[in-house]
Design a protein around this motif. Sequence first.
Motif, PDB file in Angstrom:
ATOM      1  N   GLY A 107       0.826  -1.201   0.000  1.00 60.35           N
ATOM      2  CA  GLY A 107       0.000   0.000   0.000  1.00 60.35           C
ATOM      3  C   GLY A 107       0.854   1.242   0.000  1.00 60.35           C
ATOM      4  N   SER A 108       0.459   2.225  -0.796  1.00 59.28           N
ATOM      5  CA  SER A 108       1.250   3.447  -0.855  1.00 59.28           C
ATOM      6  C   SER A 108       0.398   4.630  -1.293  1.00 59.28           C
ATOM      7  N   TYR A 109       0.718   5.754  -0.719  1.00 56.46           N
ATOM      8  CA  TYR A 109       0.169   6.994  -1.253  1.00 56.46           C
ATOM      9  C   TYR A 109       0.968   7.338  -2.499  1.00 56.46           C
ATOM     10  N   THR A 110       0.437   8.245  -3.294  1.00 57.46           N
ATOM     11  CA  THR A 110       1.111   8.672  -4.517  1.00 57.46           C
ATOM     12  C   THR A 110       1.687  10.059  -4.296  1.00 57.46           C
ATOM     13  N   TRP A 111       2.923  10.231  -4.723  1.00 57.24           N
ATOM     14  CA  TRP A 111       3.625  11.498  -4.554  1.00 57.24           C
ATOM     15  C   TRP A 111       3.606  12.279  -5.868  1.00 57.24           C
ATOM     16  N   GLY A 112       3.335  13.554  -5.776  1.00 56.47           N
ATOM     17  CA  GLY A 112       3.417  14.426  -6.952  1.00 56.47           C
ATOM     18  C   GLY A 112       2.483  14.017  -8.062  1.00 56.47           C
ATOM     19  N   SER A 161      -3.844   5.599  -1.576  1.00 58.64           N
ATOM     20  CA  SER A 161      -4.605   6.835  -1.711  1.00 58.64           C
ATOM     21  C   SER A 161      -3.943   7.730  -2.752  1.00 58.64           C
ATOM     22  N   GLY A 162      -4.751   8.567  -3.345  1.00 57.01           N
ATOM     23  CA  GLY A 162      -4.267   9.499  -4.348  1.00 57.01           C
ATOM     24  C   GLY A 162      -5.195  10.694  -4.405  1.00 57.01           C
ATOM     25  N   ASP A 163      -5.026  11.478  -5.433  1.00 58.02           N
ATOM     26  CA  ASP A 163      -5.830  12.679  -5.588  1.00 58.02           C
ATOM     27  C   ASP A 163      -6.269  12.759  -7.043  1.00 58.02           C
ATOM     28  N   THR A 164      -7.571  12.750  -7.270  1.00 57.63           N
ATOM     29  CA  THR A 164      -8.089  12.775  -8.636  1.00 57.63           C
ATOM     30  C   THR A 164      -7.809  14.096  -9.342  1.00 57.63           C
ATOM     31  N   ALA A 165      -7.298  15.091  -8.618  1.00 58.36           N
ATOM     32  CA  ALA A 165      -6.947  16.367  -9.246  1.00 58.36           C
ATOM     33  C   ALA A 165      -5.743  16.222 -10.178  1.00 58.36           C
ATOM     34  N   TYR A 166      -4.957  15.165  -9.985  1.00 58.28           N
ATOM     35  CA  TYR A 166      -3.781  14.933 -10.826  1.00 58.28           C
ATOM     36  C   TYR A 166      -4.155  14.080 -12.030  1.00 58.28           C
ATOM     37  N   ASP A 167      -3.401  14.247 -13.113  1.00 59.41           N
ATOM     38  CA  ASP A 167      -3.630  13.450 -14.320  1.00 59.41           C
ATOM     39  C   ASP A 167      -3.454  11.965 -14.039  1.00 59.41           C
ATOM     40  N   TYR A 181      -3.933   9.449 -11.440  1.00 60.70           N
ATOM     41  CA  TYR A 181      -4.604   9.200 -10.159  1.00 60.70           C
ATOM     42  C   TYR A 181      -4.042   7.964  -9.480  1.00 60.70           C
ATOM     43  N   ALA A 182      -3.499   8.148  -8.272  1.00 66.80           N
ATOM     44  CA  ALA A 182      -2.963   7.047  -7.465  1.00 66.80           C
ATOM     45  C   ALA A 182      -1.987   6.187  -8.269  1.00 66.80           C
ATOM     46  N   GLY A 183      -1.083   6.837  -8.960  1.00 69.31           N
ATOM     47  CA  GLY A 183      -0.122   6.154  -9.822  1.00 69.31           C
ATOM     48  C   GLY A 183       0.786   5.172  -9.105  1.00 69.31           C
ATOM     49  N   ALA A 184       1.033   5.380  -7.814  1.00 71.93           N
ATOM     50  CA  ALA A 184       1.888   4.455  -7.058  1.00 71.93           C
ATOM     51  C   ALA A 184       1.282   3.052  -7.050  1.00 71.93           C
ATOM     52  N   VAL A 185      -0.038   2.968  -7.007  1.00 73.73           N
ATOM     53  CA  VAL A 185      -0.706   1.662  -7.040  1.00 73.73           C
ATOM     54  C   VAL A 185      -0.355   0.942  -8.339  1.00 73.73           C
ATOM     55  N   ASP A 186      -0.447   1.635  -9.450  1.00 73.93           N
ATOM     56  CA  ASP A 186      -0.142   1.027 -10.754  1.00 73.93           C
ATOM     57  C   ASP A 186       1.333   0.629 -10.859  1.00 73.93           C
ATOM     58  N   ILE A 187       2.223   1.472 -10.342  1.00 75.69           N
ATOM     59  CA  ILE A 187       3.663   1.183 -10.374  1.00 75.69           C
ATOM     60  C   ILE A 187       3.960  -0.103  -9.602  1.00 75.69           C
ATOM     61  N   LEU A 188       3.363  -0.245  -8.416  1.00 78.48           N
ATOM     62  CA  LEU A 188       3.617  -1.427  -7.592  1.00 78.48           C
ATOM     63  C   LEU A 188       2.997  -2.685  -8.201  1.00 78.48           C
ATOM     64  N   ILE A 189       1.841  -2.554  -8.824  1.00 80.29           N
ATOM     65  CA  ILE A 189       1.242  -3.715  -9.494  1.00 80.29           C
ATOM     66  C   ILE A 189       2.175  -4.216 -10.594  1.00 80.29           C
ATOM     67  N   ASP A 232      -9.656   8.251  -3.173  1.00 79.53           N
ATOM     68  CA  ASP A 232      -9.380   9.668  -3.415  1.00 79.53           C
ATOM     69  C   ASP A 232      -9.194  10.385  -2.082  1.00 79.53           C
ATOM     70  N   THR A 233      -7.975  10.782  -1.825  1.00 82.80           N
ATOM     71  CA  THR A 233      -7.542  11.493  -0.607  1.00 82.80           C
ATOM     72  C   THR A 233      -7.923  10.718   0.649  1.00 82.80           C
ATOM     73  N   SER A 234      -8.798  11.237   1.476  1.00 87.20           N
ATOM     74  CA  SER A 234      -9.127  10.621   2.761  1.00 87.20           C
ATOM     75  C   SER A 234     -10.277   9.622   2.614  1.00 87.20           C
ATOM     76  N   PRO A 235     -10.128   8.410   3.178  1.00 90.47           N
ATOM     77  CA  PRO A 235     -11.179   7.401   3.034  1.00 90.47           C
ATOM     78  C   PRO A 235     -12.480   7.822   3.723  1.00 90.47           C
ATOM     79  N   SER A 236     -13.575   7.688   3.002  1.00 93.50           N
ATOM     80  CA  SER A 236     -14.903   7.930   3.565  1.00 93.50           C
ATOM     81  C   SER A 236     -15.347   6.660   4.311  1.00 93.50           C
ATOM     82  N   PRO A 237     -16.446   6.715   5.051  1.00 93.61           N
ATOM     83  CA  PRO A 237     -16.960   5.486   5.673  1.00 93.61           C
ATOM     84  C   PRO A 237     -17.229   4.381   4.642  1.00 93.61           C
ATOM     85  N   ASP A 238     -17.737   4.749   3.464  1.00 92.88           N
ATOM     86  CA  ASP A 238     -17.948   3.741   2.406  1.00 92.88           C
ATOM     87  C   ASP A 238     -16.619   3.157   1.935  1.00 92.88           C
ATOM     88  N   ASP A 239     -15.593   4.011   1.807  1.00 95.43           N
ATOM     89  CA  ASP A 239     -14.266   3.528   1.403  1.00 95.43           C
ATOM     90  C   ASP A 239     -13.721   2.541   2.434  1.00 95.43           C
TER      91      ASP A 239
END
Length: 149
Positions: free
Chosen positions: A56-61, A91-97, A99-107, A125-132
Amino acid sequence: MSEMIMVFASMTGNTEEMANAIAEGIRQTGNDLEINDIIESPSASRLEKFDGILLGSYTWGEGDLPDEFLDLYEEMDEINLSGKKAVVFGSGDTAYDQYAGAVDILIEKLKERGAEIVLEGLKVDTSPSPDDIENCKEFGKEFARHLNK
């Protein structure tokens, strides 16, 4: 029961929250796992000792793996994960082109090393909601089912 290891990186706590919920889902199936924050992470060769691997990883930049994951990522070039089942979350941020690219890199790295990716990468997307959080628990349960088949 299968042996599982989880290694995660979290800067703001979002990916750690995901990791905890996934671990809870796994434990609800009667399984246990070893959990490692990337800062205290064992060497990549330790991954070879487990049937199931969760990264598991957050995405940087703009879609990069964070610096603290780079050592483990590079060490993975020296290991063989054939016969292992794996999943990736983060986790990632959909504001970036990218989105959560670290997940794809690790896969991709896990596939390169021979691991079987048994579930689509879980991205929040960013902070997990209760549904997340509920989705994370289900992700953990589903991964445990794949390992215990």
